[in-house]
Design an enzyme around this catalytic site. Structure first.
Site, short mmCIF file in Angstrom:
data_model
loop_
_atom_site.label_atom_id
_atom_site.label_comp_id
_atom_site.label_asym_id
_atom_site.label_seq_id
_atom_site.Cartn_x
_atom_site.Cartn_y
_atom_site.Cartn_z
N CYS A 25 0.84 -1.21 0.00
CA CYS A 25 0.00 0.00 0.00
C CYS A 25 0.87 1.25 0.00
O CYS A 25 1.69 1.45 0.91
CB CYS A 25 -0.92 -0.01 1.22
SG CYS A 25 -1.81 1.55 1.46
N GLY A 45 -13.45 8.06 -8.35
CA GLY A 45 -12.10 8.60 -8.48
C GLY A 45 -11.12 8.15 -7.43
O GLY A 45 -10.02 8.71 -7.34
N ASN A 99 -12.95 10.25 -1.72
CA ASN A 99 -13.50 9.48 -2.83
C ASN A 99 -13.57 8.01 -2.43
O ASN A 99 -12.62 7.49 -1.84
CB ASN A 99 -12.62 9.65 -4.07
CG ASN A 99 -12.57 11.09 -4.54
OD1 ASN A 99 -13.57 11.80 -4.50
ND2 ASN A 99 -11.40 11.54 -4.95
N CYS A 146 0.41 3.39 3.18
CA CYS A 146 1.08 2.77 4.33
C CYS A 146 2.57 3.08 4.29
O CYS A 146 3.19 3.35 5.34
CB CYS A 146 0.85 1.26 4.36
SG CYS A 146 -0.79 0.74 4.92
N HIS A 172 -8.23 8.38 2.66
CA HIS A 172 -7.55 9.68 2.76
C HIS A 172 -8.59 10.77 2.58
O HIS A 172 -9.50 10.65 1.75
CB HIS A 172 -6.44 9.82 1.72
CG HIS A 172 -6.82 9.40 0.34
ND1 HIS A 172 -6.92 8.08 -0.04
CD2 HIS A 172 -7.14 10.13 -0.76
CE1 HIS A 172 -7.27 8.00 -1.31
NE2 HIS A 172 -7.43 9.23 -1.76
P1 DGP Z 1 -7.80 9.60 -4.86
O1 DGP Z 1 -7.80 9.76 -6.34
O2 DGP Z 1 -9.02 10.25 -4.20
O3 DGP Z 1 -7.59 8.18 -4.43
O4 DGP Z 1 -6.58 10.45 -4.34
C1 DGP Z 1 -5.28 9.98 -4.34
C2 DGP Z 1 -4.38 11.17 -4.30
O5 DGP Z 1 -3.09 10.73 -3.92
C3 DGP Z 1 -4.22 11.88 -5.63
O6 DGP Z 1 -4.76 13.20 -5.52
C4 DGP Z 1 -2.73 11.93 -5.88
C5 DGP Z 1 -2.14 11.54 -4.56
N1 DGP Z 1 -0.93 10.76 -4.63
C6 DGP Z 1 -0.76 9.60 -5.34
N2 DGP Z 1 0.49 9.14 -5.17
C7 DGP Z 1 1.11 10.01 -4.33
C8 DGP Z 1 2.43 10.05 -3.76
O7 DGP Z 1 3.27 9.20 -4.00
N3 DGP Z 1 2.70 11.12 -2.96
C9 DGP Z 1 1.78 12.08 -2.67
N4 DGP Z 1 2.16 13.08 -1.88
N5 DGP Z 1 0.52 12.06 -3.17
C10 DGP Z 1 0.20 11.03 -3.99
#
Ligand code: DGP
Length: 114
Positions: free
Chosen positions: A4, A93, A87, A7, A100
């Site tokens: 994850c 999405g 989401n 995680c 989160h």
């Molecule tokens: P969702 O699409 O609602 O599952 O949001 C996931 C969010 O996580 C998306 O807006 C981009 C963010 N995200 C994905 N990978 C990473 C990462 O490696 N670091 C950070 N800081 N954010 C990430």
């Protein structure tokens, strides 16, 4: 969960721009911000969705939402308005299956969302 992404961010194995961390949670800036302020608030414990978190640990869910408000204050968007979004499911999405809360602000936010 070993595979994850969030995680791994919570444990520090993957770096992030952390704005708040405590025993329960980590809050960090989204890698692909959709607003001038875009922070993700996650529990350290793995729960896939907000519904699963709320069922398993409602007190923790409350602490995350309280932290979202404090982060909005600290980021300077509480007075002008901000949005807390989670989401659930791919059709809505959700791309990371560790719950989160997005804290978004710093620009006008349209309603209804897309
Ligand atoms: P969702 O699409 O609602 O599952 O949001 C996931 C969010 O996580 C998306 O807006 C981009 C963010 N995200 C994905 N990978 C990473 C990462 O490696 N670091 C950070 N800081 N954010 C990430």
């Amino acid at each position: 969960m070993s595979d994850c992404l969030f995680c791994a961010i919570a444990s520090g194995d993957i770096p992030a721009d952390v704005v708040h961390a405590d025993d329960d949670m980590v809050a960090f800036r989204d890698i692909n911000p959709q607003a001038p302020v875009h922070v993700l608030v996650i529990p350290r414990a793995h729960h896939a969705t907000a519904a699963e978190l709320g069922a398993a640990d409602p007190a923790l869910a409350g602490r995350l939402l309280e932290a979202a408000g404090r982060i909005a204050e600290a980021e300077g968007v509480a007075a002008t308005g901000y949005r807390v979004v989670t989401n659930t499911g791919e059709g809505a999405g959700q791309s990371v299956h560790h719950v989160h809360f997005h804290v978004l602000g710093g620009r006008d936010l349209t309603w209804p969302p897309g």
